[in-house]
Motif scaffolding. Structure first.
Motif, PDB file in Angstrom:
ATOM      1  N   LEU A 186     -21.648 -53.056  16.645  1.00  0.00           N
ATOM      2  CA  LEU A 186     -21.400 -51.637  16.894  1.00  0.00           C
ATOM      3  C   LEU A 186     -21.073 -50.897  15.607  1.00  0.00           C
ATOM      4  CD1 LEU A 186     -19.156 -51.862  20.104  1.00  0.00           C
ATOM      5  CD2 LEU A 186     -21.645 -51.580  19.969  1.00  0.00           C
ATOM      6  N   ASP A 187     -21.802 -49.808  15.369  1.00  0.00           N
ATOM      7  CA  ASP A 187     -21.468 -48.885  14.285  1.00  0.00           C
ATOM      8  C   ASP A 187     -21.475 -47.504  14.924  1.00  0.00           C
ATOM      9  OD1 ASP A 187     -21.196 -47.297  12.054  1.00  0.00           O
ATOM     10  OD2 ASP A 187     -23.168 -47.755  11.229  1.00  0.00           O
ATOM     11  N   LEU A 188     -20.380 -47.172  15.594  1.00  0.00           N
ATOM     12  CA  LEU A 188     -20.232 -45.862  16.223  1.00  0.00           C
ATOM     13  C   LEU A 188     -18.756 -45.504  16.238  1.00  0.00           C
ATOM     14  CD1 LEU A 188     -19.494 -47.350  19.011  1.00  0.00           C
ATOM     15  CD2 LEU A 188     -21.862 -46.947  19.606  1.00  0.00           C
ATOM     16  N   PRO A 189     -18.433 -44.242  16.525  1.00  0.00           N
ATOM     17  CA  PRO A 189     -17.065 -43.788  16.299  1.00  0.00           C
ATOM     18  C   PRO A 189     -15.972 -44.464  17.156  1.00  0.00           C
ATOM     19  CG  PRO A 189     -18.565 -41.927  16.432  1.00  0.00           C
ATOM     20  CD  PRO A 189     -19.342 -43.132  16.842  1.00  0.00           C
TER      21      PRO A 189
ATOM     22  N   ARG B 125     -31.002 -40.117   8.110  1.00  0.00           N
ATOM     23  CA  ARG B 125     -30.746 -39.228   9.237  1.00  0.00           C
ATOM     24  C   ARG B 125     -29.269 -39.285   9.605  1.00  0.00           C
ATOM     25  NH1 ARG B 125     -35.799 -41.747  10.077  1.00  0.00           N
ATOM     26  NH2 ARG B 125     -34.880 -43.530  11.127  1.00  0.00           N
ATOM     27  N   THR B 126     -28.593 -40.324   9.086  1.00  0.00           N
ATOM     28  CA  THR B 126     -27.154 -40.514   9.332  1.00  0.00           C
ATOM     29  C   THR B 126     -26.591 -41.200   8.091  1.00  0.00           C
ATOM     30  OG1 THR B 126     -27.537 -42.751  10.155  1.00  0.00           O
ATOM     31  CG2 THR B 126     -27.503 -40.988  11.794  1.00  0.00           C
ATOM     32  N   GLN B 127     -25.300 -41.476   8.134  1.00  0.00           N
ATOM     33  CA  GLN B 127     -24.727 -42.420   7.173  1.00  0.00           C
ATOM     34  C   GLN B 127     -25.385 -43.762   7.446  1.00  0.00           C
ATOM     35  OE1 GLN B 127     -22.617 -41.730   4.842  1.00  0.00           O
ATOM     36  NE2 GLN B 127     -20.640 -40.998   5.609  1.00  0.00           N
ATOM     37  N   ILE B 128     -25.594 -44.554   6.427  1.00  0.00           N
ATOM     38  CA  ILE B 128     -26.207 -45.858   6.684  1.00  0.00           C
ATOM     39  C   ILE B 128     -25.340 -46.983   6.124  1.00  0.00           C
ATOM     40  CG2 ILE B 128     -28.530 -44.866   6.603  1.00  0.00           C
ATOM     41  CD1 ILE B 128     -28.831 -46.460   3.889  1.00  0.00           C
ATOM     42  N   ILE B 129     -25.648 -48.189   6.556  1.00  0.00           N
ATOM     43  CA  ILE B 129     -24.971 -49.370   6.030  1.00  0.00           C
ATOM     44  C   ILE B 129     -25.882 -49.967   4.954  1.00  0.00           C
ATOM     45  CG2 ILE B 129     -23.913 -51.575   6.592  1.00  0.00           C
ATOM     46  CD1 ILE B 129     -23.541 -50.676   9.400  1.00  0.00           C
ATOM     47  N   TYR B 130     -25.270 -50.381   3.851  1.00  0.00           N
ATOM     48  CA  TYR B 130     -26.039 -50.922   2.726  1.00  0.00           C
ATOM     49  C   TYR B 130     -25.980 -52.451   2.678  1.00  0.00           C
ATOM     50  CZ  TYR B 130     -26.710 -46.201   1.012  1.00  0.00           C
ATOM     51  OH  TYR B 130     -27.082 -44.897   0.906  1.00  0.00           O
TER      52      TYR B 130
ATOM     53  N   THR C  18     -31.793 -51.975  20.172  1.00  0.00           N
ATOM     54  CA  THR C  18     -30.989 -51.008  19.444  1.00  0.00           C
ATOM     55  C   THR C  18     -30.929 -49.686  20.209  1.00  0.00           C
ATOM     56  OG1 THR C  18     -30.635 -49.950  17.296  1.00  0.00           O
ATOM     57  CG2 THR C  18     -32.934 -50.281  17.943  1.00  0.00           C
ATOM     58  N   PHE C  19     -29.737 -49.057  20.194  1.00  0.00           N
ATOM     59  CA  PHE C  19     -29.503 -47.875  21.027  1.00  0.00           C
ATOM     60  C   PHE C  19     -28.919 -46.739  20.192  1.00  0.00           C
ATOM     61  CE2 PHE C  19     -29.089 -51.652  23.588  1.00  0.00           C
ATOM     62  CZ  PHE C  19     -29.743 -51.336  24.774  1.00  0.00           C
ATOM     63  N   ASP C  20     -29.340 -45.522  20.519  1.00  0.00           N
ATOM     64  CA  ASP C  20     -28.679 -44.359  19.943  1.00  0.00           C
ATOM     65  C   ASP C  20     -28.668 -43.257  20.990  1.00  0.00           C
ATOM     66  OD1 ASP C  20     -28.214 -43.564  16.611  1.00  0.00           O
ATOM     67  OD2 ASP C  20     -27.859 -42.089  18.199  1.00  0.00           O
ATOM     68  N   PHE C  21     -27.558 -42.542  21.091  1.00  0.00           N
ATOM     69  CA  PHE C  21     -27.492 -41.479  22.112  1.00  0.00           C
ATOM     70  C   PHE C  21     -28.056 -40.161  21.591  1.00  0.00           C
ATOM     71  CE2 PHE C  21     -22.720 -40.061  21.508  1.00  0.00           C
ATOM     72  CZ  PHE C  21     -22.983 -39.716  20.192  1.00  0.00           C
ATOM     73  N   HIS C  22     -28.511 -40.197  20.346  1.00  0.00           N
ATOM     74  CA  HIS C  22     -29.152 -39.028  19.762  1.00  0.00           C
ATOM     75  C   HIS C  22     -30.654 -39.219  19.957  1.00  0.00           C
ATOM     76  CE1 HIS C  22     -30.495 -36.223  16.668  1.00  0.00           C
ATOM     77  NE2 HIS C  22     -29.257 -35.776  16.560  1.00  0.00           N
ATOM     78  N   GLU C  23     -31.257 -38.382  20.813  1.00  0.00           N
ATOM     79  CA  GLU C  23     -32.620 -38.644  21.236  1.00  0.00           C
ATOM     80  C   GLU C  23     -33.602 -38.648  20.061  1.00  0.00           C
ATOM     81  OE1 GLU C  23     -33.948 -36.221  24.432  1.00  0.00           O
ATOM     82  OE2 GLU C  23     -35.623 -37.576  24.873  1.00  0.00           O
TER      83      GLU C  23
ATOM     84  N   VAL D 132     -24.282 -45.702  24.947  1.00  0.00           N
ATOM     85  CA  VAL D 132     -23.875 -47.064  25.328  1.00  0.00           C
ATOM     86  C   VAL D 132     -22.405 -47.142  25.722  1.00  0.00           C
ATOM     87  CG1 VAL D 132     -25.640 -48.122  23.884  1.00  0.00           C
ATOM     88  CG2 VAL D 132     -23.351 -47.790  22.959  1.00  0.00           C
ATOM     89  N   LEU D 133     -21.600 -46.216  25.248  1.00  0.00           N
ATOM     90  CA  LEU D 133     -20.188 -46.265  25.622  1.00  0.00           C
ATOM     91  C   LEU D 133     -20.020 -45.794  27.066  1.00  0.00           C
ATOM     92  CD1 LEU D 133     -18.423 -45.037  22.375  1.00  0.00           C
ATOM     93  CD2 LEU D 133     -19.077 -47.342  23.071  1.00  0.00           C
ATOM     94  N   ALA D 134     -20.803 -44.803  27.463  1.00  0.00           N
ATOM     95  CA  ALA D 134     -20.708 -44.309  28.839  1.00  0.00           C
ATOM     96  C   ALA D 134     -21.465 -45.218  29.799  1.00  0.00           C
ATOM     97  CB  ALA D 134     -21.266 -42.889  28.910  1.00  0.00           C
TER      98      ALA D 134
HETATM   99  C1  LIG Z   1     -23.419 -44.177  11.297  1.00  0.00           C
HETATM  100  S1  LIG Z   1     -24.755 -44.127  12.384  1.00  0.00           S
HETATM  101  C2  LIG Z   1     -25.397 -45.773  12.350  1.00  0.00           C
HETATM  102  C3  LIG Z   1     -26.123 -46.098  11.090  1.00  0.00           C
HETATM  103  C4  LIG Z   1     -26.840 -47.407  11.141  1.00  0.00           C
HETATM  104  N1  LIG Z   1     -25.929 -48.512  11.277  1.00  0.00           N
HETATM  105  C5  LIG Z   1     -27.692 -47.562   9.897  1.00  0.00           C
HETATM  106  O1  LIG Z   1     -27.380 -48.446   9.083  1.00  0.00           O
HETATM  107  O2  LIG Z   1     -28.679 -46.841   9.726  1.00  0.00           O
HETATM  108  C6  LIG Z   1     -24.000 -43.995  13.958  1.00  0.00           C
HETATM  109  C7  LIG Z   1     -24.973 -43.703  15.070  1.00  0.00           C
HETATM  110  O3  LIG Z   1     -24.366 -43.982  16.313  1.00  0.00           O
HETATM  111  C8  LIG Z   1     -24.832 -43.061  17.263  1.00  0.00           C
HETATM  112  N2  LIG Z   1     -23.870 -43.052  18.365  1.00  0.00           N
HETATM  113  C9  LIG Z   1     -22.599 -42.592  18.349  1.00  0.00           C
HETATM  114  N3  LIG Z   1     -22.034 -42.756  19.566  1.00  0.00           N
HETATM  115  C10 LIG Z   1     -22.951 -43.357  20.356  1.00  0.00           C
HETATM  116  C11 LIG Z   1     -22.962 -43.791  21.716  1.00  0.00           C
HETATM  117  N4  LIG Z   1     -21.903 -43.628  22.496  1.00  0.00           N
HETATM  118  N5  LIG Z   1     -24.093 -44.391  22.190  1.00  0.00           N
HETATM  119  C12 LIG Z   1     -25.174 -44.552  21.390  1.00  0.00           C
HETATM  120  N6  LIG Z   1     -25.214 -44.167  20.101  1.00  0.00           N
HETATM  121  C13 LIG Z   1     -24.123 -43.568  19.589  1.00  0.00           C
HETATM  122  C14 LIG Z   1     -24.952 -41.773  16.482  1.00  0.00           C
HETATM  123  O4  LIG Z   1     -25.905 -40.907  17.079  1.00  0.00           O
HETATM  124  C15 LIG Z   1     -25.396 -42.254  15.108  1.00  0.00           C
HETATM  125  O5  LIG Z   1     -26.789 -42.156  14.957  1.00  0.00           O
END
Ligand SMILES: C[S@@+](CC[C@H](N)C(=O)[O-])C[C@H]1O[C@@H](n2cnc3c(N)ncnc32)[C@H](O)[C@@H]1O
Lengths: 435, 340
Positions: B189-192, B90-95, B140-145, B171-173
């Motif tokens: 953290l794996d987010l932008p 559903r996204t890029q993933i970590i291997y 674990t948290f994601d802002f994408h519902e 989580v950033l906000a």
């Molecule tokens: C690259 S993916 C993480 C992949 C994950 N580590 C894996 O191995 O499957 C980044 C995720 O961070 C979420 N994301 C980005 N900014 C966020 C935020 N401020 N709060 C919560 N989730 C966030 C995105 O919706 C996305 O699904």
């Protein structure tokens, strides 16, 4: 904070700047050597882990012996020293070895007389012809270098797998078969090591690092068991002991000699070994003691005694009062044999011998569907084994991999990979056993 | 339900890994599935070796061979490693190579409490759960519902939901929530914009201190994160990069060309001017196309509370002098100053 966070355990890690050292905390001999300095650790017992101590010189000239004083301060040289001017570039810097006006002897005296690193460095700067012409970056680097030389603080850390693996790798990679941190981390995941199941390890020498890694992932107060098979007379335990596992945890690792364990498994009571040891049980005990002493002393430069063997021996003796003379290794062999009969959920091999026979024998204990990982420091034995296993039908998802890892210096405008990296990661052959 | 404990046999509802000569598939074992029209039909899984009747898997032992219409394969119980190779992206993933290092860098053991954002496709989450169970927990948290909810459903159907709480949250906000204040041993953290998450990570780390790690594909992100970590009093900040290469093992037979006979006049002439014999090796080759970059891992230690207040004071001190010290240089640098 809980008591667990205080320094009461056997092993500690001493950190001085980026340098870390694993130390067996010995109440009777509190002196440790760091480079040419001797540090007396009295006073650290009962302090919280991560505490920082200031070093102060306790004796006269030349003898670089230091005492410790708990502090909550850590000062950067840069903050203490007032740099008035710096050059724009290094066009005017000539390194003729004449820029420092102080002689080596004068600097030595300075070290004895001053009680602050910043005093020493300040004198060096005042007496330097070139410092104020250096660029700001070069000045910073100079201070960093001096800070490393005259740094006066140490921190005591709690050992854990990451730190122990890092320290052992830096100290002597050969002693741990060159298993780098990334490779170690992958051995743990590829073999699916976790809190449940029976895990089988063959290790022909990593100072206990692999056993420590697997046992840490198996965890405290869980059901997981580790059978740690080794070819020698004594299992190497340094890393395992350094983890300060509680006895409940530690005792779920059974360390056995490969010949005794397999003989016990296939032929019942290890009759050969038994007669051998009945003949001279004392000799073996004595060897064990000397062995462990020597091993720890080598790596720690300290006179140490590992008493886990004798302690567990006693507890074993009490629950079998029929034949109280039987040594611990006998019960370990029986215990390992029972676990092996139960079949194993993973197999990890890190050997110095050719891996083929070892794998072929041990894979018989592994349940179908479960993973295995074989580590070797060069690729050829694994290539051979790969070809052999490919032609058999009992292995799936066979993979031969190698790793690459490098560290980065991250600084504003000055980010780049570290100049030195360690290129030797060894190789992993992994897969799943199928029926 | 097959991600929990070890199992011997396949039950309905399990996710199984089907292994066919170097291809892996994840299959959820159900008797029937909905077809395009919405009717329930028998679940037949198509592979390169033909069809597999999924209901026939029920009761089969893990690790055993299963027949396909044009061949055969083996069924394996999923591990987080097999799952990372087969999961729906559903996204890029970590291997696994990076995941393994993340687990080690975070000092995770059974019993650890770990916070992760974002959940993404749950590749890392499965490995986190495996390491911290049975006493630990992953938040674990994601802002994408949709991703947060899908992950939650997945953890339930995989039988590991008691070790993980998946939440929909920015989580950033908004941080990681009141409930997690001073609760975590480790934050990942794996987010932008991971640097914005650093203060929240501190809020949620236990008083005894803990570990922080972030994964970023770009060096600019790493620089900002390192700066933030330093400003907030983290210790031992290190950045590293990890790559794994799978070697291809082949048997090579190569010709041997003899040239030494040319030194002397040959008695028997003419001599054939071509290779005289063959020799063979088992060789490993590096594939021509391999991953050259995944991401940078930055790891650091948050000291215990009693050391932390000091670090903050120092931070003010630091910023007032407007210069910061390098903390990632281990003093081993031996390059010419002018080159940096
Ligand atoms: C690259 S993916 C993480 C992949 C994950 N580590 C894996 O191995 O499957 C980044 C995720 O961070 C979420 N994301 C980005 N900014 C966020 C935020 N401020 N709060 C919560 N989730 C966030 C995105 O919706 C996305 O699904």
């Amino acid at each position: 904070m809980i008591e667990n966070d205080r320094i009461y355990v056997d092993y500690i890690v001493l950190q001085k700047q980026k340098y870390k050292k694993l130390i067996k905390f010995n109440k009777h001999n509190l002196c440790v050597n760091i480079g040419r300095d001797t540090i007396n650790l009295s006073g650290i017992e009962g302090c919280f882990f991560s505490s920082v101590f200031k070093l102060y010189s306790s004796s006269g000239k030349k003898n670089r012996e230091y005492q410790l004083e708990l502090t909550d301060e850590v000062v950067n040289l840069k903050d203490e020293i007032d740099i008035r001017s710096s050059g724009i570039d290094n066009r005017n810097i000539i390194d003729d070895g004449m820029s420092q006006k102080l002689t080596t002897a004068e600097i030595e005296d300075l070290k004895v007389d001053s009680n602050k690193a910043s005093d020493i460095v300040e004198s060096l700067i005042v007496n330097s012809n070139t410092f104020h012409n250096k660029t700001e970056y070069a000045q910073e680097k100079y201070l960093r270098k001096k800070e490393k030389k005259y740094f006066e603080y140490i921190q005591i850390l709690r050992p854990n797998l990451r730190i122990i693996a890092e320290v052992m790798y830096k100290l002597d990679p050969i002693k741990i078969q060159g298993i780098r941190l990334d490779t170690l981390s992958q051995i743990m995941t590829l073999a699916n090591i976790h809190s449940e199941g029976n895990h089988l390890l063959y290790d022909s020498g990593s100072n206990g690092l692999l056993a420590a890694a697997l046992l840490s992932a198996i965890g405290q107060n869980t059901n997981g068991k580790l059978v740690h098979i080794h070819p020698g007379n004594m299992s190497q335990k340094q890393a395992l002991l350094a983890m300060n596992f509680q006895s409940e945890h530690y005792n779920r690792c059974v360390s056995v000699n490969v010949y005794s364990a397999l003989r016990q498994y296939y032929q019942g009571n290890d009759t050969n070994a038994k007669s051998h040891h009945v003949q001279n049980p004392l000799k073996r005990r004595a060897e064990e003691k000397i062995d462990s002493k020597a091993k720890v002393a080598k790596t720690n430069n300290e006179d140490d005694n590992i008493n886990i063997t004798s302690e567990t021996l006693q507890t074993n003796d009490t629950n079998t009062n029929m034949e109280p003379k039987k040594p611990k290794w006998f019960f370990d062999n029986v215990a390992s044999s029972l676990i092996l009969k139960d079949k194993m959920d993973s197999l990890v091999i890190a050997c110095r011998e050719d891996p083929k026979n070892i794998f072929m024998e041990l894979v018989e204990f592994v349940k179908p569907g479960r993973p295995f990982v074989i580590y070797y420091c060069v690729v050829e034995p694994l290539q051979q084994l790969y070809s052999t296993l490919k032609s058999q039908s009992n292995i799936a998802a066979l993979k031969l991999t190698c790793n690459w890892m490098r560290h980065y210096q991250v600084l504003p405008e000055r980010t780049h990979p570290e100049v030195m990296m360690n290129g030797a990661s060894g190789f992993l052959l992994s897969g799943y056993v199928i029926s | 339900m097959s991600f929990g404990n070890y199992k011997d046999k396949i039950d309905e509802g399990d996710t199984v890994i089907l292994y066919l000569s170097n291809t892996l598939y994840a299959i959820e074992v159900q008797r029937e599935i909905k077809n395009k029209k919405g009717d329930m039909v028998e679940y037949v899984f198509q592979t390169q070796f033909g069809a597999l009747k999924v209901k026939n898997l029920i009761g089969v032992k893990y690790g055993s061979r299963v027949e396909l219409s044009k061949g055969w394969g083996h069924v394996l119980q999923p591990t987080p490693e097999l799952w990372s190779l087969t999961l729906p992206h559903r996204t890029q993933i970590i291997y696994t190579p990076d995941i393994s290092m993340i687990l080690l860098q975070l000092d995770l053991v059974p019993g650890s409490i770990v916070i992760e954002a974002g959940t993404g496709s749950g590749s890392l989450t499965h490995a986190l759960i495996r390491r911290i169970k049975p006493h630990g927990h992953v938040y674990t948290f994601d802002f994408h519902e949709f991703r947060a909810n899908t992950a939650k459903e997945e953890f339930e159907s995989h039988g590991i939901s008691k070790f993980v709480t998946a939440q929909h949250r920015d989580v950033l906000a908004d941080g990681f929530g009141e409930d997690l204040i001073a609760k975590a041993d480790a934050v990942f953290l794996d987010l932008p914009s991971p640097w914005l998450g650093v203060p929240h990570a501190i809020t949620c780390t236990k008083d005894q201190g803990g570990r922080f790690c972030s994964f970023s594909p770009c060096i600019e992100q790493v620089q900002k994160t390192c700066l933030a970590l330093q400003e907030h009093g983290f210790q031992d900040i290190t950045t590293m990069e990890i790559l794994q290469t799978e070697l291809k093992v082949t048997k090579r037979t190569v010709p041997v060309r003899d040239l030494s006979f040319l030194k002397h006049k040959s008695s028997e002439s003419p001599v054939e001017e071509k290779p005289s014999s063959e020799t063979s090796y088992v060789a490993s080759t590096w594939p021509a196309n391999v991953a050259g970059h995944t991401g940078y891992l930055t790891a650091a230690t948050l000291p215990p509370l009693f050391r932390r207040s000091k670090a903050k004071l120092q931070k003010q001190h630091d910023t007032s002098s407007e210069e910061r010290r390098d903390s990632s240089d281990d003093g081993k640098m031996v390059i010419d100053e002018s080159k940096c």
